[in-house]
Enzyme design. Structure first.
Site, PDB file in Angstrom:
ATOM      1  N   HIS A 651     -69.231 -30.708 -54.791  1.00 52.58           N
ATOM      2  CA  HIS A 651     -68.000 -30.368 -54.073  1.00 52.58           C
ATOM      3  C   HIS A 651     -67.234 -31.604 -53.612  1.00 52.58           C
ATOM      4  CE1 HIS A 651     -70.383 -30.699 -50.249  1.00 52.58           C
ATOM      5  NE2 HIS A 651     -69.206 -31.098 -49.792  1.00 52.58           N
ATOM      6  N   ASP A 705     -74.582 -27.302 -56.322  1.00 52.81           N
ATOM      7  CA  ASP A 705     -73.703 -28.326 -55.757  1.00 52.81           C
ATOM      8  C   ASP A 705     -74.316 -29.720 -55.911  1.00 52.81           C
ATOM      9  OD1 ASP A 705     -71.695 -29.576 -54.405  1.00 52.81           O
ATOM     10  OD2 ASP A 705     -72.220 -28.790 -52.415  1.00 52.81           O
ATOM     11  N   GLY A 797     -74.733 -36.295 -40.651  1.00 55.15           N
ATOM     12  CA  GLY A 797     -74.901 -36.138 -42.098  1.00 55.15           C
ATOM     13  C   GLY A 797     -73.592 -36.343 -42.827  1.00 55.15           C
ATOM     14  N   SER A 799     -71.574 -35.019 -46.520  1.00 57.14           N
ATOM     15  CA  SER A 799     -71.588 -34.277 -47.776  1.00 57.14           C
ATOM     16  C   SER A 799     -72.019 -35.224 -48.878  1.00 57.14           C
ATOM     17  CB  SER A 799     -70.179 -33.792 -48.100  1.00 57.14           C
ATOM     18  OG  SER A 799     -69.940 -32.583 -47.446  1.00 57.14           O
ATOM     19  N   GLY A 800     -72.887 -34.780 -49.724  1.00 52.11           N
ATOM     20  CA  GLY A 800     -73.316 -35.619 -50.843  1.00 52.11           C
ATOM     21  C   GLY A 800     -74.438 -36.580 -50.507  1.00 52.11           C
TER      22      GLY A 800
END
Ligand SMILES: *[C@@H]1O[C@H](CO)[C@@H](O)[C@H](O)[C@H]1NC(C)=O
Ligand SMILES: *[C@@H]1O[C@H](CO)[C@@H](O)[C@H](O)[C@H]1NC(C)=O
Ligand SMILES: *[C@@H]1O[C@H](CO)[C@@H](O)[C@H](O)[C@H]1NC(C)=O
Ligand SMILES: *[C@@H]1O[C@H](CO)[C@@H](O)[C@H](O)[C@H]1NC(C)=O
Ligand SMILES: [Ca+2]
Ligand SMILES: [Ca+2]
Ligand SMILES: [Ca+2]
Length: 848
Positions: A651, A705, A797, A799-800
């Site tokens: 994403h 994802d 955190g 994303s990724g």
């Protein structure tokens, strides 16, 4: 300029063959003995044995008469003493002067007299050498004794008695003969690593710094060449009378084992143990605070090396400073209703032999509350923080604190509007000290508008009865009515987050959150007490069930028939262990499961003692990557899996109107980055050649994802850049396990990001239970984790970014931060892509 540390790998030494050879020799000897049996050869053997016995007896007699005296061992003691009736003369600084020699002669006489006062010492004493004098006048000496083997301790004890007598001086009968008036005698046996017979070179440099001058000291050839084996080096550092010495390390890179190579610093001119300040070895991050001060105008840096494992060494800067530099913040009166104070030189080492007093006075009617943000007062002898006799802080003249506390939850409240604090460091071993905050509080209502924990902490009202132990003593979770869907009611009245239901960890304390969980899922074993524990924890030597039933009937990973669920070693044999690869224990006979494990390991020693809160230490997660998009800065995280490839979330790389997230050219990736504000020399910037988004990625459900990024050119690993390990295809994410997520806290949607890399402790949530929480939107390729503690609004955190699980000695990329709340907020589970589900796909596309 290239960072000298970057080339660290090339110093990695190889073990030599010597030892293998000697082992082989023993084996052949053994096997010969076994081959021989009784029989005809008996007589021959008898003769041989006879000859051997005679030979041995002769040898023994010869040894007894000729070498018996070798049972004495040389024992070196190092010491210093104060000579009261002498004035310092500059000529004393050089051992070649007539003045030096004359005074040294007197000191030697004096030592002889002192040692003669004890019959044991008198008997074994050989002689003494005077090494140096410093202002005061302080004499530094080395005394040699010849001690019968086994008697060492009694001689040490006799020497220790002399140290006790120092205060009153030595009123021996020799007083009339000797013109010296001696006090403060401190003698102790030399650190055995300094009297190694293997040293082939012993050198000493003498440095007298001038005001405003900075002198550099470093190991020979630093940083281009590694230090020399079997050397002992001393740097005698002096300043002008009345000054103190400042020693600042900007590089420290020694082998890991201090028993082999070491740097030891002393508040003295000779290595007396009770003037030792600190011992250093290993590899420190350049950001690690490593500055030391002496108590007087002298300091000694020593370094010893052995034959193996030579590393680049160290570099440090020496200067002399007025002692006031350190005393500015020490001993002050603090007023007002709020403020901070800290030990001198914090977060670096405080000096030895210093005393600070702080008197706090807040407006009348109020009381003083002092909170220690960090308190690092540990040293040999008081590691446990209990016997605070050496370095400590004393509150209101009755309560002492010491030891290691970095959680920031230590506080003291006074009875009146005044509080005094006294900080004391003794003569040896220093630490980083503390930083504290004081505030005026209302004695009747110490927590205005907040909840008052039993232990005195103040927390927000809405943190009570929410299932999280915010007070630390659970007082915010007592007498609660558990309301809402996010809480479960324990049998003992506590409320707990539903995250922790059926995860194999007893969160309630009475096991009620683990009841009614039915049979265990595949990949889990059912303990005798009905708990479910990951199969991977079976027979791992730890009692995970709580009743030890996971550790019963454990065979050592014996060979089994090869099936789909076994692991095949290089030699073709199969073992029955779920994740044997790179778990730190050699399971295959040929050790092939631990080959190629150069992943998931940090290279820098990171003293997490110093790093606070949720900040990661520099180099703690060297596979963490920051993905910068056009001029937006950091938008997603990724993990390094090889010299060419990164793993991130699909994403993160989907085009969004004009924003071409899917175009390799729109990205810039930063490897080795720690602080978004500082692109340090070891940070590597790369462009992308290719982005491979998983073809099955579904933007509506976030299923699959995961994406791969190929760098435009391969990277070189360094202390700050390392790959993380990938899990096997059959890896089962261990429910109930505590793991780390990391990132700068940015989401693709923007929002405030942290500057320094953040880490958060999260725990893997039961898939079935999480699926219920998430309205059944989880697929088999996702799993959940929830924060264990940490800031309410912290976003740690990305994303990724990686979900890091420690397997054995290595970190494994078990998950990629996907959706839900990657920010790791309490009561909101984060959803992660299960990397093991994509192991084959990663291999196909990257070869890794
Ligand atoms: C002390 O004795 C040792 C061994 O007898 C000798 O080698 C050394 O030179 C002596 N040192 C002094 C200062 O006399
Ligand atoms: C360090 O080296 C010493 C001897 O050289 C050895 O006995 C010891 O086990 C080593 N320690 C570690 C942690 O490797
Ligand atoms: C607690 O309440 C305050 C004010 O009502 C609110 O701003 C804050 O977000 C709440 N915190 C939590 C963790 O619910
Ligand atoms: C997860 O929870 C379910 C009940 O909701 C239970 O049957 C299962 O055993 C749990 N799984 C683990 C691994 O504990
Ligand atoms: Ca100390
Ligand atoms: Ca709470
Ligand atoms: Ca639980």
């Amino acid at each position: 300029m290239a960072d000298p540390m970057e080339s660290g790998i090339k110093y990695m030494p190889k073990l030599d063959k010597e030892y293998e050879e000697s082992v082989e020799f023993l084996q052949t000897a053994d096997s010969k003995k076994l081959e021989k049996g009784p029989g005809k050869t008996g007589a021959v053997i008898g003769a041989v044995i006879f000859a051997v016995v005679i030979g041995l007896m002769t040898g023994l007699l010869v040894w007894h008469f000729h070498f018996r005296k070798d049972e004495y061992a040389k024992r070196i003691y190092i010491g210093s003493m104060k000579i009261q009736n002498q004035a310092f003369d500059n000529a004393y600084e050089s051992s070649d002067t007539r003045e030096f020699k004359a005074l040294a002669e007197q000191v030697q006489q004096e030592l002889k007299t002192i040692y003669s006062s004890n019959p044991r010492l008198k008997k074994y004493y050989v002689n003494s050498t005077v090494n140096a004098f410093s202002e005061g006048v302080i004499a530094y000496y080395m005394s040699e004794f010849k001690v019968p083997v086994g008697q060492e301790n009694s001689v040490d004890d006799a020497i220790a008695v002399l140290n006790q007598q120092d205060a009153r001086g030595f009123p021996t009968k020799a007083k009339s003969r000797s013109s010296l008036q001696v006090t403060d005698m401190k003698t102790s046996v030399i650190d055995s690593r300094m009297s190694r017979t293997s040293y082939i070179s012993e050198t000493k440099s003498r440095i007298h710094t001038k005001p405003n001058e900075i002198v550099r000291i470093e190991t020979t050839g630093f940083p281009a060449k590694s230090y020399k084996p079997n050397t002992f080096t001393q740097w005698e550092l002096r300043g002008d009378e009345g000054s103190i010495i400042k020693l600042e390390f900007d590089a420290m890179y020694l082998e890991e084992n201090c028993s082999n190579d070491f740097v030891k610093i002393y508040d003295s001119l000779v290595p007396i143990e009770n003037r030792a300040l600190e011992e250093l070895c290993e590899h420190y991050s350049p950001s690690e605070p490593l500055t030391f001060y002496s108590s007087g105008n002298v300091m000694l840096v020593t370094m010893g090396t052995n034959d193996k494992y030579n590393f680049p060494g160290f570099r440090a800067h020496v200067s002399q400073v007025p002692p006031e530099t350190l005393r500015k913040s020490c001993s002050t009166k603090l007023t007002g209703s709020k403020g901070t104070f800290s030990t001198p030189n914090f977060p670096n080492y405080y000096p030895p032999n210093i005393k600070c007093d702080w008197e706090i006075e807040v407006p009348s009617g109020k009381v003083v509350k002092v909170t220690f943000k960090k308190l690092l007062l540990a040293e040999p002898g008081q590691e446990n923080g209990k016997n605070c006799d050496k370095d400590y802080v004393m509150i209101d003249k009755n309560k002492k604190l010491c030891g290691d506390h970095k959680d920031g939850n230590i506080f003291e409240i006074s009875k009146t509007n005044k509080m005094t604090l006294e900080f004391l460091s003794d003569h040896s071993y220093v630490d980083r000290g503390f930083q504290a905050e004081y505030e005026a509080i209302d004695p009747v209502d110490p927590c205005p508008g907040k909840f008052h924990c039993r232990n005195g902490l103040c927390i927000s009202q809405n943190l009570t009865c929410d299932g999280w132990n915010d007070c630390g003593d659970l007082s915010d979770e007592k007498n609660c009515k558990c309301t809402g869907d996010s809480l479960l009611t324990c049998g003992n009245g506590l409320c707990k987050s539903v995250f922790w239901k059926c995860d194999g960890v007893d969160d309630c304390g009475d096991g009620t959150d683990e009841r009614g969980c039915g049979a265990c899922d595949t990949g889990y074993i059912t303990c005798t007490n009905k708990k479910c524990v990951s199969e991977q924890k079976q027979c791992d030597g730890k009692d995970d069930c709580g009743d030890n039933s996971d550790e019963l009937n454990c065979k050592k990973n014996s060979e089994v028939q090869c099936t789909e669920s076994t692991y095949k070693c290089k030699n073709g044999k199969c073992i029955d262990k779920k994740n044997p690869v790179c778990d730190g224990s050699s399971d295959c006979e040929d050790g092939s499961d631990e080959e190629n494990c150069a992943c998931g390991r940090k290279k820098l020693r990171s003293s997490t003692r110093i790093v606070g809160g949720e900040d990661a230490a520099q180099g703690e997660f060297p596979w963490q990557v920051s993905l910068h998009f056009q001029n937006y800065g950091h938008v997603c995280g990724a993990s390094i899996i090889s010299e060419n490839w990164l793993v991130t979330a699909a994403h993160c790389v989907q085009n969004d109107g004009n924003l071409r997230f899917g175009e390799p050219a729109t990205w810039e990736v930063f490897l080795g980055l720690h602080d978004q504000r500082k692109i340090e020399s070891f940070v590597v910037k790369r462009k992308l050649k290719r982005i491979i988004s998983n073809p099955n990625y579904n933007p509506n459900t976030f299923n699959n994802d995961i994406a791969l990024m190929e760098l435009d050119s391969p990277i070189k690993y360094s202390d700050h850049i390392q790959p993380i390990c990938l899990p096997n295809a059959d890896y089962k994410v261990p429910v109930g396990e505590t793991v780390f997520i990391t990132g700068w806290g940015a989401t693709r949607e923007g929002g405030p990001a942290a500057k320094v890399l953040q880490k958060a402790e999260v725990r893997i949530i039961n898939h079935t239970e999480c699926n219920k929480l998430m309205s059944y939107r989880l697929t088999s390729k996702m799993f959940c984790a929830g924060v264990l503690k940490g800031g309410v609004d912290a976003c740690q955190g990305d994303s990724g970014g990686p979900l890091n699980i420690l397997e054995g000695d290595c970190m494994l990329l078990a998950g990629v931060v996907s959706w839900g709340d990657g920010c790791a907020r309490r009561n909101k589970p984060g959803i992660y892509t299960t990397v093991s589900e994509f192991r084959g796909w990663i291999k196909e596309n990257t070869g890794v």
